[in-house]
Design an enzyme around this catalytic site. Structure first.
Site, PDB file in Angstrom:
ATOM      1  N   ASP A   1     -30.623 -19.370  33.644  1.00 50.09           N
ATOM      2  CA  ASP A   1     -31.035 -19.492  32.353  1.00 50.09           C
ATOM      3  C   ASP A   1     -30.135 -19.861  31.306  1.00 50.09           C
ATOM      4  OD1 ASP A   1     -30.101 -17.030  32.909  1.00 50.09           O
ATOM      5  OD2 ASP A   1     -31.247 -16.241  31.260  1.00 50.09           O
ATOM      6  N   GLU A   2     -30.677 -20.459  30.357  1.00 44.56           N
ATOM      7  CA  GLU A   2     -29.920 -20.764  28.929  1.00 44.56           C
ATOM      8  C   GLU A   2     -28.650 -21.083  29.153  1.00 44.56           C
ATOM      9  OE1 GLU A   2     -32.540 -17.126  26.802  1.00 44.56           O
ATOM     10  OE2 GLU A   2     -30.616 -16.582  27.920  1.00 44.56           O
TER      11      GLU A   2
END
Ligand code: TNX
Length: 504
Positions: free
Chosen positions: A303-304
């Site tokens: 993620d991210e």
């Protein structure tokens, strides 16, 4: 006659209206010993009665009879007996949880209403996630959360074990990770880590409540802590405008190479993608983790990764997923990894976008299904349990359209989130608890209950529209009836004013 209030809603229930079963100190519990112990514990907490194998003629019988759907059970009660038959040990355990919710105070003592229940889960995977990286949570806290989740028929504990702020699991192959990168938490709070024995204890405790542990090692972003231990593996922090903005709003320092990070910004760190040492590291970490994890899943994060170039990110998650698949495990990744062409085709995607997808997050999620795998749904504006429940709550964040009411946590239907995806494409539902603001078990209780029950119902109960019980009006009444049981189990739930709480 109103139906007894059960959460998550059962697949089918028939209340005869006949005389109830009286729960007195004369009642005997017979059958499977693990289930009997689980039931005795609930009944003692709820009623004060200490029931066991001795007692009079009235019986509670707990049995496994193979044949039904996985995790299913049948529960029948009348004035003379209570019988719970599980298709497997997990099903029996869930029948026991339902029985615990059926216990009520009658006019002349504790009773179980006369009912026939047939129940089985909608989805195979029903998870809760606990972030032990932003704030470290000791083994006892994790076990308490396992107990809480298991009463709602969750069967997976996803542990977010690493992040920019700390590495929380000792690994013999990479001992510097905990030696150099586990001492602190967000806000300069104390850190900590699990020894391998601690981790095994958590796994065994979860198994005794029919839950698997899904360990996550977040990569290639969220890896600032790796750099404290192995500086050669990470890039310099990428200080985007978003990072400066987070520091302006929430305070704290900007991330500095080689210095423990205790802020809450995300997306500045990255492993070095074009260095073979990185993949040796990934192989060591997941190899050792695979050996300690009996469950089928290893979560690689993904993620991210805003500090990693998109093509580098794609290359990395493809290789990391292959490393996990080659270990004989099923990789899980947050939905961003769906953008990578070469992902191992067994990789499960975890969707954390909104109930109504934005920014093409649904495209990334659909890619996992196109690959032939399934999705776990964690819509952030519904079941991110770290969102504030009300504007004045000192705990929690608001970025996912928070504050998030109980009604919003409940009012979504899994098969409606991502167009083109139906039940067969959905492995299950998971409610994450990120812990930037969450320090202790009381905080966990305050943020998770009662909204965790909405996630439980999305994962276990029939689809919206397929059962009269699957409405907000029904849910809020049924949740309100859980107050006395939850209190007796020591759960410090948030007494939300959306719920008509029953005193007893
Ligand atoms: C987003 S959504 C994160 C976490 C934060 C959380 C706070 C996702 C997969 N990652 O890094 O802790 O927001 O709500």
């Amino acid at each position: 006659m109103p139906l007894p209030a059960l959460v998550p809603a059962v697949a089918s229930i028939d209340a005869s209206g006949d005389a109830p079963f009286h729960l007195t100190s004369d009642v005997r519990i017979e059958g499977e010993t693990d289930a009997a112990a689980a039931l005795s514990a609930i009944l003692e907490a709820r009623t004060g009665l200490a029931l066991g194998a001795d007692g009079g003629p009235a019986t509670v019988t707990l049995q496994v009879e193979p044949g039904g759907a996985a995790e299913s059970y049948r529960l029948t009660t009348d004035a003379d007996s209570v019988v719970v038959i599980g298709a497997d040990a997990a099903g029996l355990f869930y029948g026991v949880q339902t029985l615990g919710q059926l216990v009520a105070r009658g006019d002349d003592g504790w009773v179980v209403p006369a009912v026939t229940i047939e129940d089985s889960p909608r989805f195979a995977y029903r998870g809760v996630m606990l972030d032990v990286a932003r704030h470290f949570h000791p083994v006892k806290t994790v076990e308490a959360y396992i107990d809480r989740a298991a009463t709602l028929k969750f069967n997976a504990l996803h542990l977010h074990l690493t992040d920019d702020q700390g590495w929380r699991l000792h690994l013999d192959s990479r001992p510097e990770l905990t030696a150099a990168a586990s001492a602190t938490s967000v806000g300069g709070d104390p850190g900590g880590f699990y020894s391998k024995a601690d981790y095994r204890e958590i796994v065994a405790y979860a198994a005794s409540r029919h839950m698997i542990v899904v360990p996550e090692i977040d990569m290639p972003g969220h890896t600032h802590a790796v750099g404290l231990a192995y500086p050669a593996l990470v890039e310099e922090p990428v200080l985007s405008e978003h990072i400066h903005e987070t520091v302006r709003v929430y305070g704290g320092d900007l991330p500095v190479t080689g210095v423990a990070y205790d802020g809450i910004a995300v997306g500045f760190s990255s492993l070095r993608i074009h260095d073979e040492a990185t993949y040796e590291f990934v192989a060591d970490v997941f190899g050792e983790l695979a050996g300690m994890t009996p469950g089928p899943y290893l979560h690689l994060g993904g993620d991210e990764a805003l500090g990693t170039a998109p093509e580098d990110f794609a290359q990395f998650v493809a290789r990391a997923s292959d490393i996990i698949a080659d270990l004989g495990k099923t990789p899980v990744a947050w939905h961003e990894a769906g953008a990578a062409a070469g992902l191992a085709d067994t990789t499960i995607g975890q969707y954390w976008g909104f109930v109504t997808p934005t920014d093409g997050m649904d495209d990334r999620a659909r890619a996992f299904v196109r690959n032939g795998a399934q999705l776990i749904l964690s819509p952030a504006d519904a079941i991110y349990l770290d969102m504030k429940h009300s504007a004045d709550s000192p705990l929690g964040l608001v970025w996912a359209n928070g504050p998030t009411s109980v009604a919003r946590a409940y009012s979504w239907e899994p098969s409606d989130v991502i167009a083109g995806i139906d039940d067969t494409d959905i492995l299950g539902v998971e409610a994450p608890l990120w812990t930037e603001t969450i320090r202790a078990l009381d905080d966990i209780d305050e943020m998770t209950f009662p909204r965790i029950a909405a996630a439980a119902e999305a994962g276990w109960s029939p689809a919206t529209g397929a059962s009269d019980l699957r409405t907000w009006a029904s849910f809020r009444e049924r949740v309100g009836a859980q107050g006395p049981l939850w209190a007796s189990l020591g759960i410090r739930f948030h007494a939300s004013d959306e719920i008509p709480w029953v005193a007893e």
